[in-house]
Design a protein around this motif. Structure first.
Motif, mmCIF file in Angstrom:
data_model
loop_
_atom_site.group_PDB
_atom_site.id
_atom_site.type_symbol
_atom_site.label_atom_id
_atom_site.label_comp_id
_atom_site.label_asym_id
_atom_site.label_seq_id
_atom_site.Cartn_x
_atom_site.Cartn_y
_atom_site.Cartn_z
ATOM 1 N N TYR B 61 0.830 -1.200 0.000
ATOM 2 C CA TYR B 61 0.000 0.000 0.000
ATOM 3 C C TYR B 61 0.864 1.249 0.000
ATOM 4 O O TYR B 61 0.398 2.340 -0.275
ATOM 5 C CB TYR B 61 -0.904 0.019 1.229
ATOM 6 N N SER B 62 2.125 1.058 0.356
ATOM 7 C CA SER B 62 2.973 2.217 0.537
ATOM 8 C C SER B 62 4.425 1.791 0.428
ATOM 9 O O SER B 62 4.757 0.615 0.558
ATOM 10 C CB SER B 62 2.689 2.794 1.929
ATOM 11 N N PHE B 64 6.511 2.740 2.528
ATOM 12 C CA PHE B 64 6.958 2.596 3.903
ATOM 13 C C PHE B 64 6.719 1.151 4.349
ATOM 14 O O PHE B 64 5.614 0.639 4.246
ATOM 15 C CB PHE B 64 6.181 3.568 4.797
ATOM 16 N N PRO B 65 7.746 0.466 4.850
ATOM 17 C CA PRO B 65 7.586 -0.965 5.130
ATOM 18 C C PRO B 65 6.941 -1.259 6.481
ATOM 19 O O PRO B 65 7.504 -0.947 7.522
ATOM 20 C CB PRO B 65 9.033 -1.472 5.124
ATOM 21 N N PHE B 66 5.762 -1.842 6.458
ATOM 22 C CA PHE B 66 5.116 -2.250 7.705
ATOM 23 C C PHE B 66 5.282 -3.742 7.924
ATOM 24 O O PHE B 66 5.652 -4.188 8.982
ATOM 25 C CB PHE B 66 3.627 -1.897 7.689
ATOM 26 N N SER B 67 4.973 -4.534 6.900
ATOM 27 C CA SER B 67 5.139 -5.977 7.046
ATOM 28 C C SER B 67 6.374 -6.408 6.259
ATOM 29 O O SER B 67 6.959 -5.624 5.517
ATOM 30 C CB SER B 67 3.906 -6.700 6.520
ATOM 31 N N GLU B 70 6.139 -5.908 2.601
ATOM 32 C CA GLU B 70 6.390 -4.548 2.147
ATOM 33 C C GLU B 70 7.880 -4.245 2.144
ATOM 34 O O GLU B 70 8.381 -3.539 1.281
ATOM 35 C CB GLU B 70 5.603 -3.558 3.017
ATOM 36 N N ARG B 96 -7.556 5.400 -3.376
ATOM 37 C CA ARG B 96 -6.545 4.803 -2.503
ATOM 38 C C ARG B 96 -5.345 4.280 -3.298
ATOM 39 O O ARG B 96 -4.195 4.403 -2.888
ATOM 40 C CB ARG B 96 -7.177 3.670 -1.702
ATOM 41 N N TYR B 99 -2.337 6.609 -4.203
ATOM 42 C CA TYR B 99 -1.416 7.030 -3.147
ATOM 43 C C TYR B 99 -0.033 6.411 -3.372
ATOM 44 O O TYR B 99 0.987 7.086 -3.320
ATOM 45 C CB TYR B 99 -1.956 6.629 -1.772
ATOM 46 N N GLN B 103 3.821 7.992 -4.474
ATOM 47 C CA GLN B 103 5.091 7.663 -3.827
ATOM 48 C C GLN B 103 6.104 7.125 -4.828
ATOM 49 O O GLN B 103 7.286 7.435 -4.748
ATOM 50 C CB GLN B 103 4.859 6.612 -2.750
ATOM 51 N N LYS B 199 11.907 11.726 2.460
ATOM 52 C CA LYS B 199 12.054 10.591 3.384
ATOM 53 C C LYS B 199 12.746 11.025 4.677
ATOM 54 O O LYS B 199 12.435 10.525 5.762
ATOM 55 C CB LYS B 199 12.855 9.466 2.717
ATOM 56 N N GLU B 202 10.288 12.600 6.812
ATOM 57 C CA GLU B 202 9.335 11.616 7.332
ATOM 58 C C GLU B 202 9.982 10.648 8.330
ATOM 59 O O GLU B 202 9.365 9.635 8.693
ATOM 60 C CB GLU B 202 8.733 10.799 6.169
ATOM 61 N N THR B 220 5.135 14.322 8.837
ATOM 62 C CA THR B 220 4.707 13.123 8.114
ATOM 63 C C THR B 220 3.204 13.179 7.864
ATOM 64 O O THR B 220 2.735 12.900 6.763
ATOM 65 C CB THR B 220 5.033 11.858 8.933
ATOM 66 N N THR B 224 1.501 13.094 4.145
ATOM 67 C CA THR B 224 0.496 12.105 3.744
ATOM 68 C C THR B 224 -0.818 12.785 3.354
ATOM 69 O O THR B 224 -1.406 12.484 2.317
ATOM 70 C CB THR B 224 0.238 11.105 4.890
ATOM 71 N N TYR B 228 -3.029 12.864 -0.318
ATOM 72 C CA TYR B 228 -4.443 12.546 -0.522
ATOM 73 C C TYR B 228 -5.219 13.761 -1.026
ATOM 74 O O TYR B 228 -6.121 13.621 -1.852
ATOM 75 C CB TYR B 228 -5.057 11.965 0.756
#
Ligand SMILES: Nc1nc2c(ncn2[C@@H]2O[C@H](COP(=O)(O)OP(=O)(O)O)[C@@H](O)[C@H]2O)c(=O)[nH]1
Ligand SMILES: [Mg+2]
Lengths: 98, 636
Positions: B61-62, B64-67, B70, B96, B99, B103, B199, B202, B220, B224, B228
């Motif tokens: 989704y982004s 930015f690494p969450f999992s 990612e 969505r 977005y 990036q 970055k 952020e 940040t 974001t 949007y």
């Protein structure tokens, strides 16, 4: 103990505190099919960021489409359906609008 | 030939895998929940004297690494020589999806926008002004329908025509932030300077190692929000809704599937339905195939070999060892295929994400969240992809727990064991007995998860955020590609691992140090007898049962192959219904197969957890089987 409060996001003072701003509730308490406006995310850095990147930015309007499972909710935000667990929904402060 | 490195990037469920399969002709899985495309998939397309190397990345989704997924995607995009990023978006939900596009554009690498699902766009009455969209974002936008191969040529054309010029795309973040950006623009490797600056502001974790700053989180938020806002403004210019108040099928179906009272019963009904269909429907094939292998083929081969005057030992090896062993496993191919068809349909239709949602509340009671429920269901098919799919979980501790409990979910390869034994000892009640084993596996998994979360992996409740994709009628081609992949693996296994195991077992049973020997004096008997006492309290202290279990650690279906070879039709002499049940429980719970062990090693990246998982499962299996047998003895 972390001393850097800023990292916990703003508005967290409201957590576990009954003095919510006028007209505000946490998302887990919002009835189905209600449209709300995002007031504040009360969570720390990474989670907060994740929620924002999924479209939950301040002031965004969205609809709660399912809230019958004692916590987890489904919302319709920016054209997509998101399921949020209780841990999430109880940290999202919203304001109802007509 | 001109070589081009292209990479597919997009949100989960935007159709990356479908497009990848259609472009490369390669066959691999298409799924509908974040986490199915876990490993990097690569393929080559030769087009107009160009060689395009295409990589399918996990959905993100982004940037930015969450999992972990990612992280994989982000690292790939940042660290590899990527000539062009193909950003695939669900065009019926641009708000969505764009977005990520923004990036990607900020990365300063060439991007092509593939507007997928144009069929849904039309159905929903959305009109997209392509020209305007391309102009505003200064990139090429190609409308496609991945499932129908529409727009493939145009997309390939634009990939080969891409130039390396930097886009001049820029979002204005407002005076204050722009000031900061110009202050922090630095040259770093060949990254875009403006991107580095954004970055930095952020507090991006990866870049922070190089440039340490601690900016206010509020920046940040603003960055974001501005993205949007930009999208909102853009869509106002390029999109027109022809059908206001369009309500899709998805909303109606969700009313039932996520219903307060009906949701969970419906889920249980679906699972029971899947289970009984698999069993009953598969059973028909099992009988037919069993007859084919054990009667028709075996006697034909036997007779032929007799006529050819082949050595009796070789005849026995081929008929008893190979046909008995391999055939015993192959008869279950239809059953396993049916099970995989159902599990794939559950994933591909979008239902699995709903199941995760309704189970969230219950999963939370054992310390996990709804997302961890999906690997558990997938484990009914095969534990290997199920364990791999835990990559979608954000919390490291949750992920470890999900990995460790997964082998208790009874995989397809264990089904033959239940089918084989319950047909002998529980005739007429096969489905009930088997269902009880599945249930026991789930209960043990839940219990262990609870214990782990309370002891080894205490962590705060992890976030559950999950997109519920639109329902879709599973694509026949995609489902069959996936099911065939899995079944093929099973058949290949039967032809290789099980073949070798059957031959080895045959030799072990017919020879000892002195040469050819009787069963009871063979190598196999020696090994079996030495470990058999361990299983005596469980009701099957027979050396043959012990030997079977030992070899079953390679792959659980070997248990059936070996039982054919070892017992023939004499099962009744060694097992009682109670000890047969206890045996099945042991097979359900003891070490997963080597493939699963290997996957646990890879996914946890630790020998410690791998050995831990083997060891603790042995203990759990022994304890539970022992309890069942001993308590059973008291009752019956
Ligand atoms: N209606 C429609 N569905 C599509 C299209 N492309 C893919 N899908 C479906 O969307 C779902 C997700 O696709 P998949 O390739 O797994 O997405 P990924 O998660 O990005 O790899 C699958 O069920 C596909 O059949 C399309 O062009 N139109
Ligand atoms: Mg995929």
């Amino acid at each position: 103990m972390k001393t850097n409060n800023r990292k916990h996001g703003r508005g967290c003072a409201y957590r576990n505190n009954c003095a919510l701003p006028e007209g505000c509730v946490f998302l887990n308490n919002v009835k189905e099919n209600t449209s709300v406006e995002l007031e504040e995310l009360c969570s720390n850095g990474r989670l907060r960021r994740k929620l924002q990147e999924m479209g939950l930015t301040k002031g965004v309007r969205f609809t709660v489409i399912n809230n019958t499972h004692d916590g987890p909710v489904v919302i319709n935000v920016r054209g997509s359906k998101l399921a949020l667990g209780l841990g999430m929904s109880e940290k999202i402060m919203v304001k109802k609008f007509a | 030939m001109n070589k081009i490195n292209a990479v597919l990037v997009g949100n989960p469920n935007s159709g990356k895998t479908t497009l990848f399969n259609r472009l490369t002709g390669s066959k691999h899985h298409v799924g509908n929940w974040p986490g199915v495309t876990v490993d990097k998939k690569e393929g080559t397309i030769v087009y107009n004297n160009n060689e395009i190397n295409l990589v399918d990345l996990p959905g993100i989704y982004s940037i930015f690494p969450f999992s972990i997924e990612e992280k994989i995607s982000r690292e790939y995009i940042l660290e590899n020589e990527v000539d062009v990023i193909i950003n695939i978006v669900n065009a019926s939900n641009l708000e969505r999806n764009l977005y990520l596009t923004l990036q990607l554009l900020e990365l300063g690498k060439p991007v092509i926008l593939a507007l997928n699902m144009m069929d849904s766009v039309e159905k929903k009455g959305i009109e997209i002004n392509l020209k305007k969209l391309e102009e505003e974002l200064s990139i090429k936008a190609i409308p496609i329908i991945a499932v129908k191969d529409v727009g493939k040529k145009e997309l390939l054309d634009s990939i080969t025509e891409i130039s390396n010029d930097k886009t001049d795309f820029k979002i204005n973040y407002g005076e204050h932030i722009e000031e900061l950006i110009s202050k922090y623009m630095i040259k770093y490797q060949d990254y875009d300077e403006r991107w580095i600056a954004i970055k930095t502001i952020e507090n991006d974790e990866v870049i922070k190692d190089i440039i340490k700053h601690d900016f206010d989180e509020d920046y940040t938020n603003q960055i974001t929000s501005k993205k949007y806002d930009y999208i909102d403004g853009l869509l106002e210019k390029v999109i027109e809704y022809k059908k206001s108040n369009y309500i899709g099928m998805t909303d109606y179906i969700d009313k039932v599937t996520t219903h307060k009272y009906f949701g969970i019963p419906l889920f249980l009904m679906i699972m029971a339905f899947v289970f009984f269909l698999t069993f009953n429907f598969g059973g028909i094939f099992v009988e037919k195939l069993d007859f084919l292998f054990n009667d028709v083929v075996a006697s034909f081969v036997d007779n032929t070999l007799v006529k050819m005057e082949v050595f009796p030992w070789l005849r026995s090896l081929i008929v008893d060892g190979i046909i008995g062993g391999v055939g015993g496993v192959l008869v279950f191919v239809p059953t396993i295929a049916i099970l995989f068809i159902f599990i794939t349909i559950l994933e591909d239709s979008g239902y699995m994400a709903r199941a995760a949602f309704i189970m969230d509340k219950w999963m939370r009671k054992i310390g996990l969240n709804g997302k961890s429920f999906i690997p558990m269901i997938m484990g009914f098919g095969c534990n290997v992809p199920a364990i791999m799919s835990t990559k979608a979980l954000e919390d490291e501790n949750d992920r470890l727990v999900a990995i460790l409990i997964n082998p208790f979910m009874s995989c397809g390869a264990r089904l033959p064991v239940y089918a084989f034994l319950s047909a002998i000892f529980f005739k007429g009640y096969e489905a009930v007995v088997t269902f009880s084993l599945y249930l026991l596996g789930v209960l043990i998994a839940i219990l262990m998860a609870f214990i782990f979360k309370k002891t080894l992996f205490k962590s705060e409740e992890s976030p559950f955020i999950m997109e519920l994709p639109d329902y879709n009628i599973p694509n026949v081609k995609s489902v069959s590609i996936h099911v065939w992949e899995k079944v093929k693996g099973y058949i290949i296994n039967a032809g290789t691992v099980i073949f070798v195991a059957s031959v080895l077992l045959w030799f072990a049973l017919n020879y000892n140090f002195a040469g050819p020997s009787e069963f009871v004096n063979s190598f196999g008997a020696m090994i079996g007898k030495s470990i058999a006492p361990i299983f005596a309290p469980l009701g099957f202290g027979d050396w043959r049962a012990a030997l079977t279990l030992l070899s079953g650690a390679i792959a659980k279906e070997i248990v059936v192959a070996n039982m054919h070879i070892l017992f023939g039709n004499t099962m009744n002499l060694i097992f009682t219904p109670l000890s047969a049940y206890s045996f099945m429980v042991f097979v359900l719970l003891y070490v997963p197969c080597v493939a699963t062990i290997g996957t646990i090693k890879r996914e946890t990246n630790s020998w410690k957890w791998m050995f831990f998982s083997i060891f603790y499962q042995m203990i759990v299996a022994w304890t539970v089987s022992m309890l069942i047998y001993q308590i059973g003895l008291l009752i019956f």
